[in-house]
Each structure stands twice: as C-alpha cells, then as structure tokens.
Write an enzyme that holds these catalytic residues in place. Sequence first.
Site, PDB file in Angstrom:
ATOM      1  N   ASN A  37      92.397  -9.677  67.269  1.00 37.52           N
ATOM      2  CA  ASN A  37      93.440  -9.733  66.180  1.00 37.52           C
ATOM      3  C   ASN A  37      94.012 -11.302  65.506  1.00 37.52           C
ATOM      4  O   ASN A  37      94.760 -11.693  66.318  1.00 37.52           O
ATOM      5  CB  ASN A  37      94.070  -9.528  66.176  1.00 37.52           C
ATOM      6  CG  ASN A  37      95.504  -8.645  64.673  1.00 37.52           C
ATOM      7  OD1 ASN A  37      94.734  -7.644  64.215  1.00 37.52           O
ATOM      8  ND2 ASN A  37      95.985  -8.861  64.375  1.00 37.52           N
ATOM      9  N   GLU A  38      93.456 -11.419  64.392  1.00 36.86           N
ATOM     10  CA  GLU A  38      93.184 -12.856  63.274  1.00 36.86           C
ATOM     11  C   GLU A  38      93.439 -14.800  64.776  1.00 36.86           C
ATOM     12  O   GLU A  38      94.303 -14.719  64.397  1.00 36.86           O
ATOM     13  CB  GLU A  38      94.807 -12.848  63.160  1.00 36.86           C
ATOM     14  CG  GLU A  38      94.817 -11.683  61.480  1.00 36.86           C
ATOM     15  CD  GLU A  38      95.632 -11.463  60.508  1.00 36.86           C
ATOM     16  OE1 GLU A  38      97.353 -11.949  61.189  1.00 36.86           O
ATOM     17  OE2 GLU A  38      95.733 -11.461  59.481  1.00 36.86           O
ATOM     18  N   GLU A  97      92.476  -5.309  56.532  1.00 35.75           N
ATOM     19  CA  GLU A  97      94.627  -4.683  56.175  1.00 35.75           C
ATOM     20  C   GLU A  97      94.338  -5.379  54.874  1.00 35.75           C
ATOM     21  O   GLU A  97      93.967  -6.401  54.498  1.00 35.75           O
ATOM     22  CB  GLU A  97      94.745  -5.840  57.025  1.00 35.75           C
ATOM     23  CG  GLU A  97      94.899  -5.938  58.739  1.00 35.75           C
ATOM     24  CD  GLU A  97      95.476  -6.609  59.694  1.00 35.75           C
ATOM     25  OE1 GLU A  97      96.871  -7.312  59.011  1.00 35.75           O
ATOM     26  OE2 GLU A  97      95.058  -6.789  61.044  1.00 35.75           O
ATOM     27  N   PHE A 142     109.496  -3.156  58.602  1.00 37.51           N
ATOM     28  CA  PHE A 142     110.181  -2.840  56.852  1.00 37.51           C
ATOM     29  C   PHE A 142     108.943  -3.127  56.281  1.00 37.51           C
ATOM     30  O   PHE A 142     108.628  -3.566  54.927  1.00 37.51           O
ATOM     31  CB  PHE A 142     111.207  -3.884  56.752  1.00 37.51           C
ATOM     32  CG  PHE A 142     112.385  -3.397  56.871  1.00 37.51           C
ATOM     33  CD1 PHE A 142     113.205  -1.850  57.001  1.00 37.51           C
ATOM     34  CD2 PHE A 142     113.359  -4.596  57.547  1.00 37.51           C
ATOM     35  CE1 PHE A 142     113.829  -1.444  57.237  1.00 37.51           C
ATOM     36  CE2 PHE A 142     114.884  -3.853  58.534  1.00 37.51           C
ATOM     37  CZ  PHE A 142     115.030  -2.355  58.583  1.00 37.51           C
TER      38      PHE A 142
HETATM   39  C1  GLA Z   1      98.250  -9.125  60.147  1.00 39.43           C
HETATM   40  C2  GLA Z   1      97.945  -9.092  61.248  1.00 39.43           C
HETATM   41  C3  GLA Z   1      98.736  -7.257  61.580  1.00 39.43           C
HETATM   42  C4  GLA Z   1      99.909  -7.035  60.804  1.00 39.43           C
HETATM   43  C5  GLA Z   1     100.383  -7.274  59.152  1.00 39.43           C
HETATM   44  C6  GLA Z   1     101.153  -7.884  58.544  1.00 39.43           C
HETATM   45  O1  GLA Z   1      97.203  -9.698  58.835  1.00 39.43           O
HETATM   46  O2  GLA Z   1      96.870  -8.993  61.652  1.00 39.43           O
HETATM   47  O3  GLA Z   1      99.113  -7.059  62.635  1.00 39.43           O
HETATM   48  O4  GLA Z   1     101.288  -7.890  61.229  1.00 39.43           O
HETATM   49  O5  GLA Z   1      99.583  -9.097  59.279  1.00 39.43           O
HETATM   50  O6  GLA Z   1     101.237  -8.459  56.887  1.00 39.43           O
END
Ligand code: GLA
Length: 681
Positions: A153-154, A310, A360
């Site tokens: 993830n990221e 996302e 939130f």
């Molecule tokens: C990132 C992460 C997600 C979440 C979002 C919230 O993009 O990949 O897991 O935390 O931010 O905006």
Amino acid sequence: MQYTTPKFPVLLHGGDYNPDQWLDRPDILEQDIALMKEAGCNAFSLGIFAWSKLEPEEGVYQLDWLETIIQRLYENGIYTILATPSGARPAWMAQKYPEVLRVERDGRRILFSDRHNHCYSSPIYREKVRGINTALAKRFAHHPGVILWHISNEYGGSCYCPLCQENFRKWLQKKYGTLEALNQAYWSSFWSHTYMDWSQIFPPLDNGEQSIHNLVLDWKRFSTEMTVDFMKAEVEPLKQENPDIPVTTNMMGLYDGLNYYKFKDVCDVISWDNYPLWHSENEETVPARIAMTHDVMRSIHPGRPWILMESSPSATNWQLVCKLRRPGMHMLASMQAVAHGSDSVLYFQWRKGRGSFEKFHGAVVDHYGKSDTRVFRDVASVGQRLKKLTSEICATTYTSPAAMIYDMENRWAIGEMQGLHNGRQGYLEDLMTIYRPFFQNGVNVDMLDMESDFTGYKLVVAPMLYMLRGGIAEKLRRFVENGGTLVATYWSGIVDENDLCFLGGMPGDGMMELCGLRAEEIDALYPGESNTMRLQKPLPGMKTEYTTGDLCDLVHLSTAQALGTYGEDFYAGMPALTVNSFGKGKVYYVAARMGEDFYQDFLGALIGELSLQPFPVALPHKVTLNTRKNPETGVEYYFFQNFNAGSVSLALPKELKDVETGETLSALQMEGYGVRILRSC
Ligand code: GLA
Ligand code: ZN
C-alpha cells in the site's frame, strides 16, 4: 481491447473493504453484501492491512476468514482485488526482529507503530513477506473471484539503517565502478569531500552529507530502485502461482519520494489514490491540478486504461479542513477520473471504522450503518452510471496529440540546487500554469518523463528542462527535425544526468543549436517585481504585451528569431520569446517565466495552429473535455465536465450523440458540476 482486469472486464466500482476490523460482528458483515449491491459495487480490495489477522503468530497462517469473505462476495457478483499485507506488519514481527523497522533520516530506528515504515533491505522482512504472499497465492490465485493483486500500500520513503546504507554503497559501486568515477560525478574535490574508500559514503542523513547534490539524487534513485526491487520480490510468488492475474500498486500522484515512472515494468496496471481539496481556496486551480495528476499517472503506461484505486466519497479526515463535497461533486470527481482513462471508481473506504486514526474518514457506509444517507445515494448513482457506461467505455484508450515533460529526477535536481529562488524554484507550479490552457481547451495531454518516447506527438512542452538525461536532447532534436513543435523555457540544459553543469554554453548537449540561441545569464526577481514581454510578432490571438514572472533568461540569438523582447531594465530589447526553425519543425523558447494569461494565448495559438482539440470548440471557463477512443471501432467519447457550481451552455461545432440518453445534440446544456458523455454520431 486491453482490459485492466481481464477476468472481469467491466468498469469497477467499490473500494477498500476492511472486514478484518469487523470479524466479531458477523451481523455487520452480512449487511455489507446487501449494501454493496444496493450501491452498485462490484469490486473490493481486501486484506491491505490484515497481516496480524492473516498470520497472528509467526508461520501460522489463518486464511479461512478471508476465503469465506472472498467466496461470499463472489457468489454475490462482487470481485476481489487481493492485497499483499506488507504495508503494515504484525507486532510479533517488530518485537522479534527489530531489523524490519525503518531507521529514519535522523538515524533513529522507529518503534512498532503506524505503517509504511519497514526496511526494504531487511532479509527477514523480505522472507516474511514472501511467506505470507506465497500462502495467499497458493490459496487464492486461482479463485474465480480474484481479479487483481494490490501489492502493498502506497510504497514510499526510505530507510537509513545500516543494511540499507550497505546496499547503497554496493549500488554506487555498481553504478560508478571506481571511486575515481564517483568522485568525478560528485565534483567531490569541492570542500575537500573526496571519498577515499567506499565505506566513507553515507546516505544524506540529517547529520550527514547534503552538499553533494548528485549524492542526494543518487540516494533518491537508489530508494526508488530498492522499492521497485522489493515490489518485484513481492510479485514473484504470486506470478509463480498464476501469471494471469495482473498486479498493481497504489501510487500517490505527484508524491516526490519515488520516481513512479520506474515502476512501469513491474506493474501490469497503474493505479493511484486521489484526495483533492475540492471547494478550497484553490477552487480555481484544483480541477486542472487533478486532471494533470491523472495524466501523470496514466502516462506511466501511455494510452492504457488505469485504475482509480482510492478516493473519498465524502470528507478526507487528514486534510486541514475536512469539507464535505457539495451536491454533484462526487459524481464529477469520479467521472473526471474515468474521463482521463480510468476503468474504475474505487473508494477509501467501504465502511467507517469505530476507532483510531481514520474513524472520521469519509466512507460509503457511515457509523449510522444504513443506506439512507446523502453520501450513500451519491455513491449509488455513480454505480448506476458506470454500469450503463461499461459496455462502451471500458478499455477504451486515451491518446494525446500533445505531451508535457514531467521528470522526477529533474524535479529532484531543481529542488536540490542552490540558486534562483531558494526554497521555491517553482517547477511544479510552472507545470501547472502551462497545463491549464490544455485543460481549458479540452486537449488530451500525456505527461512524459525524459526516458519516454516522444514520437507521434505534434507538440511537446518542456518546462525548465534543467537536467538533461535519458537521451532527451537527442530525442527532442529528432522530434523537431521530423516536424514536431517544441516549447522550451528558461533554465534548460544546465546540468547533465550527474548534475554537472555543461561547459561551452547553455542550453547544453546540442540544445543551443536546436533552440537557435545561447542563454548567458538568468535574472531572478524579488516578489512583487516583474518585467514586460513586448511582442513585435505576436501569434494569432496573442496580445502585444505581457507581464513576466520572476525569472528572466538573457539570451543571444544565433538562428532563432525574436517574436518578443523585454521591455525594461538593463536587458530591455533582448529576446524574451523566440522561434527557431529546425528540420521540418519549430522550437519556441520562452525566456521569461510567464503567467497563465500568456500561456492561455500562446498555447491557445499553437493549439489552433496544430489542431490539437478533438474538434474546434470554445469551452466556457472551468469547463473541460477529455477524449477516450475505442481502438477497434474508432469511435471517440467526449467527456465534458463542468467544474463551475453554476450551469453553463455551449455550442457544439458538429452533431454529437449523448451516450447515456441517445439524444443527438448540437448544443450542450450542463448543470453545475455536471458531466456529459457524448460520442460521434
Ligand atoms: C491512503 C491510504 C489508505 C487510507 C487513505 C485515507 O491513501 O492508502 O489506506 O489511509 O489514505 O485517505
Ligand atoms: Zn533499512
């Protein structure tokens, strides 16, 4: 047609689903399926942060709960984007093997905390990741419901631990071969920084070397390569089990910690996470900024469809002001991605958690738990729309007649350099200023890095081409020789790929001949100061005078002609805008940093001359147009987007058909934040 998820070739709608947070609430998990169907969702990312539920004890894999969920979704027509969980590790691992934890730039190793902070070198972390990924692949790679791997993830950041330092030294040895070559490339005799042994080299720690710019750049290059290498290692066991499931990793748009273009081979599909500041004080520029970011992401695989992995269906809790999306904005923001080539609209996240950092954050299902909410209705209407569009739009391509050069190494190099305007060199700002006329004229643009191929474009705009690398000078030369139009600017061709200044005149590496001029000096102005560009030979539609920004390049012409000159100061009368014929093409050189008013007119003229719009059309302010094309039928799809809160109307130069209503139109009425999708009749 090239589908992002060939096993389930439709426009995807859904998002991050974290049932691992709700395993003690089967009643809630049961409701999710019904709600997902009601919202028109068909795909969810599972298991992104579920490692501690998947391997609660070292070597003990518990995948049954995940299988139950994947299976239940599948039985309900909902497909899974399955994540590898390496974005956050379980506590037992951090405790038993502290080496998996990242050492930050200040030299301190973190404690078990947060996420996205592991060491990419750690053999133990790599082994543990391989273990869980292998277990996931063996269990799920052939499940009919699994359509795509979501790798980690990221990815982001660097680790400065002793293992990473050692890998960095090895990487440098491989790159330079000898210390002599490295010292040359680092100009390290400056301040007596000559390295006499490889072990004397450290990454740019807070208390370490920052003054050798090319060392800092090498560290960034190395961090990117380490991350790509880590991702390759993650992918290997997955592909071994089933090479047909594509892989992606979710990127972060204009994030500058990694050079995303280097991920093009390891990713089958590009995806990214988009969190714009809609309705902010930057309301005027946000839509074009996001448009440009979509284009940056897409251009890692130019032309191919990609995935919006996302986006928030409502407020984004980590932003400074968590403003709600105004009615219409959710649809517009979602369709903007599709307009730029996305084959999905996915959200973070499906259901709001009850505690911790993201309780939130906007989600499709609120703590309230039911579907009679504004956000849920907005999401459901996107679902309905995507379902209708899927047969025509899915897997259509996105080709562009124009390209801009956005190069991460150039951005890093400009960021490091000392000179001009320290702390605010304005590379990204320039890109955005120059991008906006394309947005306002509805011209498709690719955002290419210097290693890309430039053939086939009619226009290439290259702002602040400070560092020349990737054979760019030669590629641009061929591009222009063959009839292309190039727009170059001040502060170009200054350093080579080792960040060493060219000798013998700027812009270097043959760019002087290409531009037909030599840049001798550059004047940086204080805030509030400006000069004037006076145009003796304005292009059609241009004014005869524009105010400059805070950089003025002083150039001497060889073969180029001046179209405009400076109006003031000791360099009044020197060229400020020039054109040079070269082969079959032309090179414009914009010597002064200019504002949007100039670029709207100047690029507007080139857009007209080179016929870069899909058809000639005058778009109202903040209304844009993107074109996708079916490569088999040749049908073009025109996504008109109105980023104004109020309604607008525009005349169409030819009859077009509304894809959704089937009406034939010769004019277009659009409501505030409206999106209309038309096609050739
Ligand atoms: C990132 C992460 C997600 C979440 C979002 C919230 O993009 O990949 O897991 O935390 O931010 O905006
Ligand atoms: Zn490390």
